[in-house]
Design a protein around this motif. Sequence first.
Motif, PDB file in Angstrom:
ATOM      1  N   CYS A   3       6.596  -1.268  -1.988  1.00 35.22           N
ATOM      2  CA  CYS A   3       5.425  -0.433  -2.206  1.00 35.22           C
ATOM      3  C   CYS A   3       5.632   0.491  -3.407  1.00 35.22           C
ATOM      4  O   CYS A   3       4.694   0.803  -4.117  1.00 35.22           O
ATOM      5  CB  CYS A   3       5.140   0.385  -0.952  1.00 35.22           C
ATOM      6  N   PHE A  51       6.263  -2.714   3.156  1.00 34.04           N
ATOM      7  CA  PHE A  51       5.034  -2.820   2.382  1.00 34.04           C
ATOM      8  C   PHE A  51       3.830  -2.742   3.308  1.00 34.04           C
ATOM      9  O   PHE A  51       3.758  -3.407   4.338  1.00 34.04           O
ATOM     10  CB  PHE A  51       5.005  -4.137   1.605  1.00 34.04           C
ATOM     11  N   CYS A  53      -0.074   1.606  -0.223  1.00 36.87           N
ATOM     12  CA  CYS A  53       0.237   1.473  -1.647  1.00 36.87           C
ATOM     13  C   CYS A  53      -1.030   1.647  -2.470  1.00 36.87           C
ATOM     14  O   CYS A  53      -2.032   0.985  -2.222  1.00 36.87           O
ATOM     15  CB  CYS A  53       0.838   0.099  -1.943  1.00 36.87           C
ATOM     16  N   PRO A  96       2.085  -3.617  -6.029  1.00 41.44           N
ATOM     17  CA  PRO A  96       3.458  -3.572  -5.517  1.00 41.44           C
ATOM     18  C   PRO A  96       4.431  -4.316  -6.429  1.00 41.44           C
ATOM     19  O   PRO A  96       4.044  -5.214  -7.177  1.00 41.44           O
ATOM     20  CB  PRO A  96       3.346  -4.265  -4.159  1.00 41.44           C
TER      21      PRO A  96
END
Length: 149
Positions: free
Chosen positions: A52, A128, A133, A137
Amino acid sequence: MAGEQAGAAGAPDGARFTPRAWHLVAIGWTLGALALWERLRAPQGTRQYVLCHHSAHLDHLTLIALVLVGAVFVVSLAGAIVADHQGAASRGLVIGCLSAVLVLVVAADTVDASGERQAERLAAARPFDAGVCDYAPQEYSATPGWFTW
């Protein structure tokens, strides 16, 4: 006279192997090509990490590994050119350059293994999540590590 010429051109019975400059290029460039192919094929491998947050350290490790692989080609070619100019006295140089090539390839895989361990730690610490995010990424692909034992 014919026996002397045959012995000079080919290896006489019981003679030891003498590494030549072209051996250095052939072996070095083969190992370098395999190491490069291993890295280009890595995104298709099974060990991929999606992070992330961007890690500049992972980028540096990847760059270092690629520079080490590039050095394999340079050492092989430069060593072969020097060995060719030295002629018969180049056996030690060829063996030394082959050793350096092997060390460089193993070092590149070792750096990649270090990068994979860091990517694994980063992915475990903060998995993630597309909702968290706020930017693209970072993807890290691990290499197979064929040359690290």
